[in-house]
Design a protein around this motif. Sequence first.
Motif, PDB file in Angstrom:
ATOM      1  N   PHE A 131      -5.359  12.491  16.866  1.00  0.00           N
ATOM      2  CA  PHE A 131      -4.027  11.954  17.726  1.00  0.00           C
ATOM      3  C   PHE A 131      -2.848  12.594  16.723  1.00  0.00           C
ATOM      4  O   PHE A 131      -2.709  11.896  15.661  1.00  0.00           O
ATOM      5  CB  PHE A 131      -4.041  10.565  17.753  1.00  0.00           C
ATOM      6  N   TYR A 132      -2.251  13.632  17.042  1.00  0.00           N
ATOM      7  CA  TYR A 132      -0.991  14.372  16.193  1.00  0.00           C
ATOM      8  C   TYR A 132       0.226  13.882  16.625  1.00  0.00           C
ATOM      9  O   TYR A 132       0.391  13.677  17.734  1.00  0.00           O
ATOM     10  CB  TYR A 132      -1.572  15.536  16.284  1.00  0.00           C
ATOM     11  N   ILE A 133       0.981  13.640  15.599  1.00  0.00           N
ATOM     12  CA  ILE A 133       2.427  13.517  15.712  1.00  0.00           C
ATOM     13  C   ILE A 133       3.066  15.002  15.804  1.00  0.00           C
ATOM     14  O   ILE A 133       2.936  15.746  15.242  1.00  0.00           O
ATOM     15  CB  ILE A 133       2.984  12.808  14.600  1.00  0.00           C
ATOM     16  N   ILE A 134       3.825  15.153  16.981  1.00  0.00           N
ATOM     17  CA  ILE A 134       4.205  16.582  17.404  1.00  0.00           C
ATOM     18  C   ILE A 134       5.885  16.403  17.625  1.00  0.00           C
ATOM     19  O   ILE A 134       6.543  15.302  17.947  1.00  0.00           O
ATOM     20  CB  ILE A 134       3.792  16.911  18.608  1.00  0.00           C
ATOM     21  N   GLU A 135       6.560  17.510  16.939  1.00  0.00           N
ATOM     22  CA  GLU A 135       8.061  17.412  17.070  1.00  0.00           C
ATOM     23  C   GLU A 135       8.370  18.662  18.059  1.00  0.00           C
ATOM     24  O   GLU A 135       8.038  19.881  17.748  1.00  0.00           O
ATOM     25  CB  GLU A 135       8.808  17.851  15.693  1.00  0.00           C
ATOM     26  N   PRO A 136       8.700  18.208  19.284  1.00  0.00           N
ATOM     27  CA  PRO A 136       8.988  19.430  20.296  1.00  0.00           C
ATOM     28  C   PRO A 136      10.145  20.185  20.010  1.00  0.00           C
ATOM     29  O   PRO A 136      11.117  20.011  19.239  1.00  0.00           O
ATOM     30  CB  PRO A 136       9.182  18.544  21.821  1.00  0.00           C
ATOM     31  N   ASP A 137       9.969  21.312  20.210  1.00  0.00           N
ATOM     32  CA  ASP A 137      11.153  22.507  20.140  1.00  0.00           C
ATOM     33  C   ASP A 137      12.392  22.080  20.693  1.00  0.00           C
ATOM     34  O   ASP A 137      13.524  22.184  20.487  1.00  0.00           O
ATOM     35  CB  ASP A 137      10.682  23.839  20.652  1.00  0.00           C
ATOM     36  N   ASP A 138      12.389  21.595  22.277  1.00  0.00           N
ATOM     37  CA  ASP A 138      13.325  21.085  22.910  1.00  0.00           C
ATOM     38  C   ASP A 138      13.153  19.781  22.927  1.00  0.00           C
ATOM     39  O   ASP A 138      12.255  19.059  23.172  1.00  0.00           O
ATOM     40  CB  ASP A 138      13.172  21.857  24.419  1.00  0.00           C
ATOM     41  N   PRO A 139      14.351  19.006  22.820  1.00  0.00           N
ATOM     42  CA  PRO A 139      14.449  17.593  22.695  1.00  0.00           C
ATOM     43  C   PRO A 139      14.115  16.842  24.001  1.00  0.00           C
ATOM     44  O   PRO A 139      14.232  17.478  25.211  1.00  0.00           O
ATOM     45  CB  PRO A 139      15.814  17.077  22.377  1.00  0.00           C
ATOM     46  N   ILE A 140      13.458  15.782  24.048  1.00  0.00           N
ATOM     47  CA  ILE A 140      12.968  14.849  25.079  1.00  0.00           C
ATOM     48  C   ILE A 140      14.042  14.366  25.674  1.00  0.00           C
ATOM     49  O   ILE A 140      15.027  13.773  24.842  1.00  0.00           O
ATOM     50  CB  ILE A 140      11.832  14.100  24.877  1.00  0.00           C
ATOM     51  N   ASN A 141      14.449  14.273  27.072  1.00  0.00           N
ATOM     52  CA  ASN A 141      15.651  13.458  27.503  1.00  0.00           C
ATOM     53  C   ASN A 141      15.619  12.070  27.152  1.00  0.00           C
ATOM     54  O   ASN A 141      14.644  11.306  27.221  1.00  0.00           O
ATOM     55  CB  ASN A 141      15.307  13.622  29.000  1.00  0.00           C
ATOM     56  N   ASN A 142      16.535  11.754  26.087  1.00  0.00           N
ATOM     57  CA  ASN A 142      16.754  10.261  25.481  1.00  0.00           C
ATOM     58  C   ASN A 142      16.648   9.398  26.483  1.00  0.00           C
ATOM     59  O   ASN A 142      16.766   8.155  26.052  1.00  0.00           O
ATOM     60  CB  ASN A 142      17.588  10.525  24.718  1.00  0.00           C
TER      61      ASN A 142
END
Length: 66
Positions: A37-48
Amino acid sequence: MDTLKQGTRVEFGYQIIKGKGTIVGLATDGQPIIGKFYIIEPDDPINNKAYNYTHFCLYECYFKVI
Protein backbone atom coordinates in the motif's frame (compact mmCIF):
# COMPACT_ATOMS: atom_id res chain seq x y z
CA MET A 1 7.86 -8.11 -5.02
CA ASP A 2 10.54 -5.71 -3.87
CA THR A 3 9.53 -2.45 -2.24
CA LEU A 4 9.45 0.45 -4.70
CA LYS A 5 11.62 3.43 -3.81
CA GLN A 6 10.50 6.98 -3.09
CA GLY A 7 10.46 8.93 -6.35
CA THR A 8 9.30 6.00 -8.50
CA ARG A 9 6.94 7.20 -11.24
CA VAL A 10 3.66 5.32 -11.65
CA GLU A 11 0.51 5.32 -13.75
CA PHE A 12 -2.57 4.48 -11.68
CA GLY A 13 -6.20 3.65 -12.19
CA TYR A 14 -8.81 2.86 -9.56
CA GLN A 15 -12.51 3.56 -10.09
CA ILE A 16 -12.69 7.26 -11.12
CA ILE A 17 -9.11 8.09 -10.06
CA LYS A 18 -6.75 7.77 -13.03
CA GLY A 19 -3.49 9.46 -13.87
CA LYS A 20 0.22 9.57 -13.18
CA GLY A 21 2.15 10.37 -10.05
CA THR A 22 5.14 9.71 -7.83
CA ILE A 23 5.54 7.30 -4.93
CA VAL A 24 6.42 9.27 -1.79
CA GLY A 25 6.19 6.53 0.82
CA LEU A 26 4.98 3.11 1.94
CA ALA A 27 1.85 2.92 4.11
CA THR A 28 1.86 -0.86 4.77
CA ASP A 29 3.70 -3.96 3.64
CA GLY A 30 0.46 -5.02 1.98
CA GLN A 31 -1.23 -8.34 1.49
CA PRO A 32 -0.98 -11.27 -0.91
CA ILE A 33 -2.36 -10.60 -4.41
CA ILE A 34 -3.10 -6.86 -3.93
CA GLY A 35 0.45 -6.01 -2.88
CA LYS A 36 1.92 -3.19 -0.85
CA PHE A 37 0.00 0.00 0.00
CA TYR A 38 1.89 3.07 -1.29
CA ILE A 39 1.46 6.79 -0.69
CA ILE A 40 1.19 8.55 -4.06
CA GLU A 41 1.49 12.21 -4.97
CA PRO A 42 -0.54 12.69 -8.17
CA ASP A 43 0.76 14.94 -10.96
CA ASP A 44 -2.65 16.61 -11.22
CA PRO A 45 -4.29 17.73 -7.96
CA ILE A 46 -7.42 15.93 -6.83
CA ASN A 47 -10.59 18.06 -6.65
CA ASN A 48 -10.37 19.34 -3.07
CA LYS A 49 -14.15 19.60 -2.72
CA ALA A 50 -14.32 15.82 -2.90
CA TYR A 51 -11.01 14.98 -1.18
CA ASN A 52 -9.16 17.36 1.15
CA TYR A 53 -5.67 15.88 0.79
CA THR A 54 -2.82 16.25 -1.71
CA HIS A 55 -1.73 12.59 -1.58
CA PHE A 56 -3.53 9.24 -1.43
CA CYS A 57 -2.73 5.57 -0.79
CA LEU A 58 -3.18 2.84 -3.35
CA TYR A 59 -2.38 -0.87 -3.49
CA GLU A 60 0.21 -1.73 -6.10
CA CYS A 61 -2.24 -3.92 -8.06
CA TYR A 62 -3.87 -0.64 -9.19
CA PHE A 63 -0.78 0.96 -10.74
CA LYS A 64 2.20 0.20 -12.94
CA VAL A 65 5.70 1.63 -12.88
CA ILE A 66 6.45 3.92 -15.84
